[in-house]
Design a protein around this motif. Sequence first.
Motif, mmCIF file in Angstrom:
data_model
loop_
_atom_site.group_PDB
_atom_site.id
_atom_site.type_symbol
_atom_site.label_atom_id
_atom_site.label_comp_id
_atom_site.label_asym_id
_atom_site.label_seq_id
_atom_site.Cartn_x
_atom_site.Cartn_y
_atom_site.Cartn_z
ATOM 1 N N THR A 1 0.824 -1.211 0.000
ATOM 2 C CA THR A 1 0.000 0.000 0.000
ATOM 3 C C THR A 1 0.856 1.258 0.000
ATOM 4 N N ALA A 2 2.047 1.183 0.573
ATOM 5 C CA ALA A 2 2.959 2.336 0.567
ATOM 6 C C ALA A 2 3.422 2.642 -0.844
ATOM 7 N N PHE B 1 1.957 2.092 -3.623
ATOM 8 C CA PHE B 1 0.889 2.649 -4.445
ATOM 9 C C PHE B 1 0.371 3.978 -3.918
ATOM 10 N N GLY B 2 1.053 4.541 -2.940
ATOM 11 C CA GLY B 2 0.723 5.877 -2.469
ATOM 12 C C GLY B 2 -0.522 5.963 -1.620
ATOM 13 N N GLY B 3 -0.913 4.845 -1.049
ATOM 14 C CA GLY B 3 -2.135 4.833 -0.252
ATOM 15 C C GLY B 3 -1.930 5.312 1.168
ATOM 16 N N LEU B 4 -2.962 5.911 1.710
ATOM 17 C CA LEU B 4 -2.919 6.345 3.100
ATOM 18 C C LEU B 4 -2.903 5.146 4.041
ATOM 19 N N LEU B 5 -3.368 4.002 3.556
ATOM 20 C CA LEU B 5 -3.342 2.796 4.379
ATOM 21 C C LEU B 5 -1.910 2.426 4.763
ATOM 22 N N GLY B 6 -0.966 2.687 3.882
ATOM 23 C CA GLY B 6 0.444 2.442 4.196
ATOM 24 C C GLY B 6 0.917 3.298 5.361
ATOM 25 N N VAL B 7 0.455 4.544 5.408
ATOM 26 C CA VAL B 7 0.797 5.437 6.523
ATOM 27 C C VAL B 7 0.224 4.872 7.823
ATOM 28 N N VAL B 8 -1.023 4.438 7.769
ATOM 29 C CA VAL B 8 -1.683 3.894 8.958
ATOM 30 C C VAL B 8 -0.983 2.625 9.437
ATOM 31 N N ILE B 9 -0.662 1.722 8.529
ATOM 32 C CA ILE B 9 0.008 0.478 8.899
ATOM 33 C C ILE B 9 1.404 0.764 9.448
ATOM 34 N N GLY B 10 2.139 1.644 8.794
ATOM 35 C CA GLY B 10 3.478 1.992 9.271
ATOM 36 C C GLY B 10 3.441 2.577 10.670
ATOM 37 N N TRP B 11 2.508 3.495 10.908
ATOM 38 C CA TRP B 11 2.366 4.119 12.228
ATOM 39 C C TRP B 11 1.978 3.066 13.267
ATOM 40 N N LEU C 1 8.279 5.438 3.184
ATOM 41 C CA LEU C 1 7.965 5.097 1.796
ATOM 42 C C LEU C 1 6.576 5.594 1.417
ATOM 43 N N SER C 2 5.611 5.439 2.330
ATOM 44 C CA SER C 2 4.253 5.925 2.071
ATOM 45 C C SER C 2 4.237 7.431 1.864
ATOM 46 N N GLY C 3 4.962 8.144 2.706
ATOM 47 C CA GLY C 3 5.014 9.593 2.579
ATOM 48 C C GLY C 3 5.602 10.030 1.258
ATOM 49 N N ILE C 4 6.701 9.414 0.868
ATOM 50 C CA ILE C 4 7.353 9.753 -0.403
ATOM 51 C C ILE C 4 6.432 9.440 -1.581
ATOM 52 N N CYS C 5 5.852 8.246 -1.593
ATOM 53 C CA CYS C 5 4.988 7.845 -2.709
ATOM 54 C C CYS C 5 3.714 8.682 -2.751
ATOM 55 N N LEU C 6 3.186 9.040 -1.596
ATOM 56 C CA LEU C 6 1.987 9.876 -1.555
ATOM 57 C C LEU C 6 2.283 11.258 -2.129
ATOM 58 N N ILE C 7 3.418 11.831 -1.784
ATOM 59 C CA ILE C 7 3.813 13.138 -2.323
ATOM 60 C C ILE C 7 4.010 13.058 -3.838
ATOM 61 N N LEU C 8 4.673 11.990 -4.300
ATOM 62 C CA LEU C 8 4.867 11.820 -5.743
ATOM 63 C C LEU C 8 3.537 11.666 -6.468
ATOM 64 N N LEU C 9 2.647 10.872 -5.899
ATOM 65 C CA LEU C 9 1.344 10.661 -6.514
ATOM 66 C C LEU C 9 0.546 11.963 -6.586
ATOM 67 N N LEU C 10 0.536 12.705 -5.502
ATOM 68 C CA LEU C 10 -0.177 13.983 -5.499
ATOM 69 C C LEU C 10 0.433 14.967 -6.490
ATOM 70 N N THR C 11 1.760 14.979 -6.596
ATOM 71 C CA THR C 11 2.442 15.841 -7.564
ATOM 72 C C THR C 11 2.046 15.479 -8.991
ATOM 73 N N LEU C 12 2.010 14.178 -9.282
ATOM 74 C CA LEU C 12 1.612 13.731 -10.622
ATOM 75 C C LEU C 12 0.160 14.095 -10.921
ATOM 76 N N VAL C 13 -0.698 13.975 -9.937
ATOM 77 C CA VAL C 13 -2.116 14.328 -10.129
ATOM 78 C C VAL C 13 -2.249 15.820 -10.400
ATOM 79 N N ILE C 14 -1.514 16.636 -9.651
ATOM 80 C CA ILE C 14 -1.568 18.102 -9.848
ATOM 81 C C ILE C 14 -1.051 18.473 -11.229
ATOM 82 N N ILE C 15 0.054 17.836 -11.653
ATOM 83 C CA ILE C 15 0.603 18.106 -12.978
ATOM 84 C C ILE C 15 -0.391 17.673 -14.059
ATOM 85 N N ALA C 16 -1.027 16.537 -13.873
ATOM 86 C CA ALA C 16 -1.984 16.049 -14.875
ATOM 87 C C ALA C 16 -3.210 16.946 -14.953
#
Length: 86
Positions: free
Chosen positions: A23-24, A26-36, A68-83
């Motif tokens: 889940t991390a 793929f940029g999911g928030l679930l990865g953040v929850v599991i990691g925490w 990893l979740s934080g990095i992937c989430l930031i990348l995913l959000l950046t790609l969405v904003i660019i798109a």
Amino acid sequence: MLSHNAHKVDNSTRNYVYTGYLTAIFGGLLGVVIGWDLMKKRRSLATGEKGFAYSLSDRQHGARILILSGICLILLLTLVIIALDA
């Protein structure tokens, strides 16, 4: 002499860690929850004291999953904003 059960790995925890990494990535928030959860979850011991619910190794995986979740989430959000901007 140690029994074979002393070296047995908890499959549910292992699957939880694997799920966290997946889940991390793929940029999911679930990865953040599991990691925490892996890092911070505590339980009451028989003596009444509080101790970590997961082993040191699992807590280290939790920290990696959280990063990893934080990095992937930031990348995913950046790609969405660019798109959306294109």
